[in-house]
Design a protein around this motif. Sequence first.
Motif, PDB file in Angstrom:
ATOM      1  N   HIS A   1      20.425  49.271  33.627  1.00 12.89           N
ATOM      2  CA  HIS A   1      21.197  48.106  33.218  1.00 12.89           C
ATOM      3  C   HIS A   1      21.991  47.565  34.409  1.00 12.89           C
ATOM      4  O   HIS A   1      22.313  48.299  35.339  1.00 12.89           O
ATOM      5  CB  HIS A   1      22.170  48.468  32.091  1.00 12.89           C
ATOM      6  N   ALA A   2      22.288  46.277  34.352  1.00 10.04           N
ATOM      7  CA  ALA A   2      23.097  45.662  35.411  1.00 10.04           C
ATOM      8  C   ALA A   2      24.551  46.052  35.214  1.00 10.04           C
ATOM      9  O   ALA A   2      25.100  45.892  34.123  1.00 10.04           O
ATOM     10  CB  ALA A   2      22.947  44.146  35.365  1.00 10.04           C
ATOM     11  N   PRO A   3      25.199  46.582  36.240  1.00 11.07           N
ATOM     12  CA  PRO A   3      26.612  46.976  36.106  1.00 11.07           C
ATOM     13  C   PRO A   3      27.506  45.756  35.965  1.00 11.07           C
ATOM     14  O   PRO A   3      27.163  44.650  36.398  1.00 11.07           O
ATOM     15  CB  PRO A   3      26.892  47.736  37.399  1.00 11.07           C
ATOM     16  N   GLN A   4      28.675  45.965  35.394  1.00 10.37           N
ATOM     17  CA  GLN A   4      29.678  44.916  35.265  1.00 10.37           C
ATOM     18  C   GLN A   4      31.036  45.481  35.662  1.00 10.37           C
ATOM     19  O   GLN A   4      31.267  46.696  35.607  1.00 10.37           O
ATOM     20  CB  GLN A   4      29.742  44.375  33.837  1.00 10.37           C
ATOM     21  N   SER A   5      31.934  44.585  36.033  1.00 12.33           N
ATOM     22  CA  SER A   5      33.285  45.008  36.404  1.00 12.33           C
ATOM     23  C   SER A   5      34.298  44.008  35.871  1.00 12.33           C
ATOM     24  O   SER A   5      33.967  42.851  35.591  1.00 12.33           O
ATOM     25  CB  SER A   5      33.427  45.135  37.920  1.00 12.33           C
ATOM     26  N   ARG A   6      35.526  44.461  35.746  1.00 17.11           N
ATOM     27  CA  ARG A   6      36.638  43.624  35.333  1.00 17.11           C
ATOM     28  C   ARG A   6      37.842  43.961  36.215  1.00 17.11           C
ATOM     29  O   ARG A   6      38.175  45.130  36.399  1.00 17.11           O
ATOM     30  CB  ARG A   6      37.019  43.856  33.867  1.00 17.11           C
ATOM     31  N   VAL A   7      38.492  42.936  36.749  1.00 12.99           N
ATOM     32  CA  VAL A   7      39.717  43.108  37.519  1.00 12.99           C
ATOM     33  C   VAL A   7      40.868  42.552  36.676  1.00 12.99           C
ATOM     34  O   VAL A   7      40.762  41.445  36.135  1.00 12.99           O
ATOM     35  CB  VAL A   7      39.643  42.373  38.867  1.00 12.99           C
ATOM     36  N   PHE A   8      41.952  43.307  36.559  1.00 13.79           N
ATOM     37  CA  PHE A   8      43.029  42.886  35.665  1.00 13.79           C
ATOM     38  C   PHE A   8      44.369  43.459  36.114  1.00 13.79           C
ATOM     39  O   PHE A   8      44.431  44.426  36.863  1.00 13.79           O
ATOM     40  CB  PHE A   8      42.741  43.344  34.225  1.00 13.79           C
ATOM     41  N   ASN A   9      45.423  42.828  35.631  1.00 14.60           N
ATOM     42  CA  ASN A   9      46.785  43.363  35.738  1.00 14.60           C
ATOM     43  C   ASN A   9      47.152  43.981  34.406  1.00 14.60           C
ATOM     44  O   ASN A   9      46.807  43.441  33.346  1.00 14.60           O
ATOM     45  CB  ASN A   9      47.785  42.246  36.061  1.00 14.60           C
ATOM     46  N   SER A  10      47.857  45.096  34.446  1.00 12.66           N
ATOM     47  CA  SER A  10      48.295  45.715  33.202  1.00 12.66           C
ATOM     48  C   SER A  10      49.491  44.963  32.633  1.00 12.66           C
ATOM     49  O   SER A  10      50.145  44.180  33.331  1.00 12.66           O
ATOM     50  CB  SER A  10      48.659  47.186  33.418  1.00 12.66           C
ATOM     51  N   LEU A  11      49.759  45.192  31.370  1.00  9.09           N
ATOM     52  CA  LEU A  11      50.945  44.645  30.723  1.00  9.09           C
ATOM     53  C   LEU A  11      52.007  45.738  30.727  1.00  9.09           C
ATOM     54  O   LEU A  11      51.829  46.777  30.081  1.00  9.09           O
ATOM     55  CB  LEU A  11      50.622  44.216  29.282  1.00  9.09           C
TER      56      LEU A  11
ATOM     57  N   TYR B   1      25.064  39.264  43.172  1.00 10.13           N
ATOM     58  CA  TYR B   1      24.597  38.614  41.943  1.00 10.13           C
ATOM     59  C   TYR B   1      25.110  39.452  40.778  1.00 10.13           C
ATOM     60  O   TYR B   1      24.678  40.585  40.588  1.00 10.13           O
ATOM     61  CB  TYR B   1      23.079  38.548  41.987  1.00 10.13           C
ATOM     62  N   GLU B   2      26.057  38.903  40.024  1.00 11.29           N
ATOM     63  CA  GLU B   2      26.775  39.704  39.041  1.00 11.29           C
ATOM     64  C   GLU B   2      26.792  39.061  37.661  1.00 11.29           C
ATOM     65  O   GLU B   2      26.701  37.835  37.527  1.00 11.29           O
ATOM     66  CB  GLU B   2      28.218  39.943  39.502  1.00 11.29           C
ATOM     67  N   GLN B   3      26.916  39.924  36.667  1.00  9.82           N
ATOM     68  CA  GLN B   3      27.129  39.479  35.292  1.00  9.82           C
ATOM     69  C   GLN B   3      28.619  39.481  35.025  1.00  9.82           C
ATOM     70  O   GLN B   3      29.277  40.506  35.115  1.00  9.82           O
ATOM     71  CB  GLN B   3      26.411  40.415  34.306  1.00  9.82           C
ATOM     72  N   ARG B   4      29.162  38.325  34.714  1.00 11.11           N
ATOM     73  CA  ARG B   4      30.580  38.193  34.431  1.00 11.11           C
ATOM     74  C   ARG B   4      30.771  37.779  32.980  1.00 11.11           C
ATOM     75  O   ARG B   4      29.801  37.426  32.297  1.00 11.11           O
ATOM     76  CB  ARG B   4      31.220  37.156  35.370  1.00 11.11           C
ATOM     77  N   PRO B   5      32.017  37.800  32.471  1.00 14.29           N
ATOM     78  CA  PRO B   5      32.244  37.419  31.075  1.00 14.29           C
ATOM     79  C   PRO B   5      31.742  36.016  30.735  1.00 14.29           C
ATOM     80  O   PRO B   5      31.341  35.744  29.610  1.00 14.29           O
ATOM     81  CB  PRO B   5      33.779  37.504  30.943  1.00 14.29           C
TER      82      PRO B   5
ATOM     83  N   GLY C   1      29.106  34.523  32.176  1.00 13.15           N
ATOM     84  CA  GLY C   1      27.714  34.344  32.566  1.00 13.15           C
ATOM     85  C   GLY C   1      27.401  34.939  33.922  1.00 13.15           C
ATOM     86  O   GLY C   1      28.228  35.611  34.542  1.00 13.15           O
ATOM     87  N   GLU C   2      26.184  34.682  34.392  1.00 13.97           N
ATOM     88  CA  GLU C   2      25.747  35.188  35.681  1.00 13.97           C
ATOM     89  C   GLU C   2      26.402  34.371  36.798  1.00 13.97           C
ATOM     90  O   GLU C   2      26.440  33.139  36.743  1.00 13.97           O
ATOM     91  CB  GLU C   2      24.225  35.125  35.782  1.00 13.97           C
ATOM     92  N   ARG C   3      26.912  35.084  37.807  1.00 12.56           N
ATOM     93  CA  ARG C   3      27.667  34.427  38.868  1.00 12.56           C
ATOM     94  C   ARG C   3      27.276  35.000  40.236  1.00 12.56           C
ATOM     95  O   ARG C   3      26.731  36.107  40.339  1.00 12.56           O
ATOM     96  CB  ARG C   3      29.174  34.654  38.664  1.00 12.56           C
ATOM     97  N   LEU C   4      27.600  34.237  41.258  1.00 14.08           N
ATOM     98  CA  LEU C   4      27.476  34.696  42.632  1.00 14.08           C
ATOM     99  C   LEU C   4      28.879  34.951  43.162  1.00 14.08           C
ATOM    100  O   LEU C   4      29.778  34.121  42.990  1.00 14.08           O
ATOM    101  CB  LEU C   4      26.791  33.646  43.513  1.00 14.08           C
ATOM    102  N   ARG C   5      29.056  36.096  43.781  1.00 11.44           N
ATOM    103  CA  ARG C   5      30.356  36.428  44.369  1.00 11.44           C
ATOM    104  C   ARG C   5      30.174  36.568  45.873  1.00 11.44           C
ATOM    105  O   ARG C   5      29.241  37.223  46.349  1.00 11.44           O
ATOM    106  CB  ARG C   5      30.918  37.721  43.778  1.00 11.44           C
ATOM    107  N   PHE C   6      31.105  35.956  46.622  1.00 11.55           N
ATOM    108  CA  PHE C   6      31.056  35.957  48.084  1.00 11.55           C
ATOM    109  C   PHE C   6      32.232  36.794  48.599  1.00 11.55           C
ATOM    110  O   PHE C   6      33.316  36.251  48.887  1.00 11.55           O
ATOM    111  CB  PHE C   6      31.132  34.526  48.612  1.00 11.55           C
ATOM    112  N   PRO C   7      32.068  38.113  48.726  1.00 12.88           N
ATOM    113  CA  PRO C   7      33.195  38.984  49.087  1.00 12.88           C
ATOM    114  C   PRO C   7      33.652  38.831  50.528  1.00 12.88           C
ATOM    115  O   PRO C   7      34.809  39.109  50.841  1.00 12.88           O
ATOM    116  CB  PRO C   7      32.655  40.390  48.817  1.00 12.88           C
ATOM    117  N   GLN C   8      32.741  38.421  51.421  1.00 17.42           N
ATOM    118  CA  GLN C   8      33.112  38.254  52.830  1.00 17.42           C
ATOM    119  C   GLN C   8      33.710  36.862  53.014  1.00 17.42           C
ATOM    120  O   GLN C   8      33.007  35.856  52.921  1.00 17.42           O
ATOM    121  CB  GLN C   8      31.894  38.435  53.733  1.00 17.42           C
ATOM    122  N   GLN C   9      34.995  36.812  53.254  1.00 14.77           N
ATOM    123  CA  GLN C   9      35.702  35.542  53.364  1.00 14.77           C
ATOM    124  C   GLN C   9      36.142  35.277  54.802  1.00 14.77           C
ATOM    125  O   GLN C   9      36.328  36.220  55.571  1.00 14.77           O
ATOM    126  CB  GLN C   9      36.916  35.561  52.430  1.00 14.77           C
TER     127      GLN C   9
END
Length: 388
Positions: free
Chosen positions: A242-252, A312-316, A318-326
């Motif tokens: 399966h394609a992995p997924q991730s979530r980045v968040f701040n806690s409450l 190439y990632e699955q996000r909430p 839909g499918e997205r492209l992420r460019f980590p090298q800025q």
Amino acid sequence: MSLSSIVGSLKSRLLLRSTLVSGLLVFTWGTGALAAETPAPSAKPAPTQASLEEAVAKLRKVGKSTTATQLLAAVDKAKAERQKLGRGRVVVGHLSLQGGTGRLDPLTSQVSLVSDGWFVTLAEDLRRPIALRLHGYEAVDIPLTGLPDLEVLHVGDIPLSPVSPMKIGVVHGRVVAADPKARIQVYAFIVPGEPNSLTGKVSGDRPAARLEVKREKDGSFQLGGLSPPPARYELWFKAPGHAPQSRVFNSLPGGRKNLGEIRLEKPTRLRVRYIVSSTPPPFQNATVRQAVVQLGQSFKADPAMQGVTFSYEQRPHGERLRFPQQPARLAALGKGKPEDYSSVNPSTLKLAAVFEAGFEPGQLYLLEHHAAGQWVLFVLEPDTGDAK
């Protein structure tokens, strides 16, 4: 007391506070009003109690000669790297946990731990702090402003305080896979703060920093003990096939954050047709290359490059492209083949800064990948197995 006064008082009690304590920028969620706090007279760290040489001598005196030797070796290594790069400042200090049950091994930061809490790092400049993030502890930034412009800077002892029980956060949700028999792994780590390093990259995803998250039979999961903002967390969900997924968040702080349901899908494949060049278009005698990228994988326009062009990632949403090298900038062109746009003039395009973006199959895109020193003209299409 009027209603507006009551509301204002409540708002002030929920403000994120950054307090300068012993020269450290410590982030806390407090109950007092921000205006009631007395700011430090300056952002300068408190004077260190001893120089590096004195600290090393003290270590040897108390029988920690091995630690002293390791520390000096780490400093020499950082100095050699500084000389090679021609810039930067070597920063040395000591971390101490002020209670709690944590350990320093899971610390996510640009600093390199040596032994007995001592650390060394090569900072890019003195205008930005060095961020320290440790699960279950308050976020701390070590300010460097005001320090002498020396090759080696000793910042002394850096205390890390556990988060009070009233401010600890919890995250929960549910994760399922397209294949109900798939074994799902869920883990998290605390995201490093903004780096002040010459490489500009710090990874929090390493075995020592991973927080294993228990998943129940119905797919529900929960992770507690979260540090409050500005600390951030990243959750990963993986299953074989399966394609992995991730979530980045701040806690409450003191609350529960619901991530909802995450569904892991079977990976899809895209064919990338592209032209890569170290100079902007027009591309003379350009060769169109092609590659296949699978959902959850990364693509490199040049196999020899450091880092990746995009993932190439699955996000909430839909499918997205992420460019980590800025930094990176992107412009959409039109439908067609890379050859059709090899002579495009970048000055006529609206190249926009991009970190993550959706895409349309068959649409040509021009990427100005400044971080990699490349220009990439590419199109993404569903991979049907036809290599033509």
